[in-house]
Motif scaffolding. Structure first.
Motif, short mmCIF file in Angstrom:
data_model
loop_
_atom_site.label_atom_id
_atom_site.label_comp_id
_atom_site.label_asym_id
_atom_site.label_seq_id
_atom_site.Cartn_x
_atom_site.Cartn_y
_atom_site.Cartn_z
N UNK A 87 38.33 10.61 -44.85
CA UNK A 87 39.48 9.72 -44.69
C UNK A 87 40.78 10.46 -45.03
N UNK A 88 40.66 11.77 -45.17
CA UNK A 88 41.83 12.61 -45.42
C UNK A 88 42.43 12.42 -46.82
N UNK A 89 41.56 12.11 -47.79
CA UNK A 89 41.98 12.01 -49.19
C UNK A 89 41.33 13.15 -49.98
N UNK A 90 42.08 13.69 -50.91
CA UNK A 90 41.48 14.65 -51.82
C UNK A 90 40.91 13.89 -53.03
N UNK A 91 40.13 14.59 -53.83
CA UNK A 91 39.57 13.97 -55.03
C UNK A 91 39.74 14.90 -56.23
N UNK A 92 39.94 14.32 -57.36
CA UNK A 92 40.06 15.09 -58.59
C UNK A 92 39.12 14.47 -59.62
N UNK A 93 38.26 15.28 -60.16
CA UNK A 93 37.26 14.75 -61.09
C UNK A 93 37.61 15.07 -62.54
N UNK A 94 37.59 14.05 -63.37
CA UNK A 94 37.88 14.23 -64.79
C UNK A 94 36.62 13.91 -65.59
N UNK A 95 36.19 14.83 -66.42
CA UNK A 95 35.07 14.55 -67.31
C UNK A 95 35.66 14.18 -68.66
N UNK A 96 35.50 12.92 -69.04
CA UNK A 96 36.15 12.44 -70.28
C UNK A 96 35.31 12.73 -71.52
N UNK A 97 34.03 13.08 -71.32
CA UNK A 97 33.14 13.26 -72.47
C UNK A 97 33.27 12.10 -73.46
N UNK A 98 33.42 10.90 -72.90
CA UNK A 98 33.50 9.68 -73.72
C UNK A 98 34.67 9.66 -74.70
N UNK A 99 35.69 10.45 -74.41
CA UNK A 99 36.87 10.45 -75.27
C UNK A 99 37.88 9.43 -74.72
N UNK A 100 38.16 8.36 -75.47
CA UNK A 100 39.04 7.30 -74.97
C UNK A 100 40.42 7.84 -74.57
#
Lengths: 325, 325
Positions: A87-100
């Protein structure tokens, strides 16, 4: 006021092509694009609010928030990313490691318009801290949203039905004693699976096993502990039902290495129907986990007016393989 | 001028503790932190340039750039993320889908200080377009950096040695005919594996097989095509050597489902030694792939003056399991 159909007629192209030009999605040749843009100018076409929002200030970037990269999480992330990409969108993944705080920092990017929407796989903060961010962009989650007042969409699927289907299939094939290997005791899915098992026991008038030693089995280490308990049992249960293919894969591997015959000595069932269940030839419950990931992306796109994309129904289907009768 | 050691002495703690306080990394109790901060103030300690850079304007966020999320890529991403997390850095993953513009957009975040450093797993642009970004923050890659003039660090490991070790082990155990299932023909690793195979053939005076039908086997679909070719062969080779555990898992699964005995009828060897090789009990070449991911993070941290972290050596060790003699 001119509509998309007017533009299409004027330009001599389909309405779908006009829509692709306006939304800057999908392939349109440079030549056709120019013709459509001329028609838009000729007719003084004003795109609707959704289309405007879509173009104005949008970075065409979705955030994915997760606290782990385990197989079942990836099984949703990958199709989500792929659908967004198409759909012509990029994605950015964040790993929070359960940190609020990390979760909040990522949510803040909705505010600063670095993200157009968020796929919040597992949350860490309270909903009350998360929900205000939907003012700045849509949020879709895997969690079960029980509060209808929340402006958050979910692709949650109740595992009760799927779990019941497994138990009934095993029963019909002669299994009478069961061990359930269960996930996080605080998780909704775990609670629903336990309820399915207890309902099943009541219906078939059998005594449920003590579930406590087999609760909170999530890691490899936890599974090895559960395997130890299984090995110590004087007689094997007729069937072992797990909450994930990951856990099932450890058990199936252990049994094969110790020449314990499946399904003759004991049946084993996984959940999620990931590729590993096919490769290792064990039975698993399918519920279109990839479609669930894609649905999350469809929901975000719809919220942004880039759709409408029809959501695909998620269905439970038991993929029967070599570890069950 | 006061040094870290002076602070340590004054505060009555170790230099490592002082470093942790200055770099805000690792655990330090609130009490100890106060004592160290007081010592820093008492002695008018001025942190060195690296430590300053580290604190000034740093977002403590590393970007990970990849073009796919396949198993061997994830096998490096996860330990990288975890190591970064333990060093108190967040990580943001960008899937470029091989789009050069997306790669540049992500690199731009070094300039805007949204990222402190980048782990560029697979690149899409030319090095000449990437290298200028190292002015704004360190870049570490998996690629083989052949140009010594480039200011880019690499955790590349030459697969020649590992591949040769597999072939020699098979030879010593009686294998005389081989099929190599090879990856992307443009990849350095593929070229090095082919060289290892040809050198091996020359040394043992055997005729190499035609590698072309077995080149560029990366996807599941490609592997199924290779399996068809293997099935059509009048006699099986003594051994099949693959370039990844993913490819090996498809082959091992296919043979098991068709009751082809391993290693009696044919030996199969994977590469990467991922968990699947253990679960499915096939032999695979280990080269500390997780440590490679951690080394990428260590290199970035060292470049930012947050170290020094010692790089762990990557060693080739054949993990022998049920599919080889």
């Amino acid at each position: 006021m001119a509509t998309i159909n007017d533009i299409a007629k004027h330009a001599g192209v389909s309405a779908a092509t006009v829509s692709r030009v306006i939304n800057d999605s999908g392939y349109v040749s440079t030549e056709t694009r120019k013709i459509v843009e001329k028609a838009i100018a000729d007719l003084n076409y004003v795109p609707n609010r959704h289309a405007q929002n879509l173009r104005r200030g949008a970075t065409r970037n979705f955030g994915i928030l997760t606290s782990s990269l385990e197989e079942p999480v990836l099984a949703r992330i990958e199709p989500f990313m792929q659908f967004a990409n198409e759909a012509n969108y990029t994605t950015t993944l964040f790993n929070t490691y359960n940190d609020p705080q990390r979760e909040i920092n990522a949510l803040d990017r909705l505010k600063s318009k670095e993200l157009d929407g968020i796929f919040l796989i597992y949350r860490t903060n309270e909903w009350s801290a998360i929900e205000p961010y939907t003012k700045f962009g849509p949020i879709v989650t895997l969690h079960n949203i029980e509060r209808v007042d929340l402006n958050i969409k979910s692709v949650f699927i109740d595992h009760y039905e799927g779990y019941k289907l497994i138990l009934e299939d095993l029963w019909q094939n002669g299994a009478r004693s069961f061990i359930n290997i269960l996930g996080r005791s605080t998780g909704v899915n775990t609670k629903r699976r336990i309820k399915a098992y207890f309902d099943f026991c009541e219906e078939h008038k059998i005594k449920p096993h003590d579930i406590h030693p087999f609760l909170d089995i999530t890691s490899r280490k936890g599974t090895l502990k559960a395997i130890e308990l299984l090995d110590e049992m004087p007689t094997k249960p007729d069937a072992i039902i797990t909450h994930s293919d990951q856990v099932a894969s450890f058990i199936v591997s252990h049994f094969r290495k110790h020449d314990i015959e499946m399904p003759e000595e004991v049946a084993v069932v996984g959940f999620d129907n990931l590729i590993i269940s096919d490769l290792m030839d064990f039975t698993s419950m399918d519920y279109s986990i990839k479609e669930q990931g894609r649905n999350a992306c469809r929901l975000l796109l719809n919220e942004l007016g880039a759709g409408p994309y029809e959501l695909k129904p998620l269905q439970f289907t038991l993929s029967k393989r070599g570890t069950t009768k």
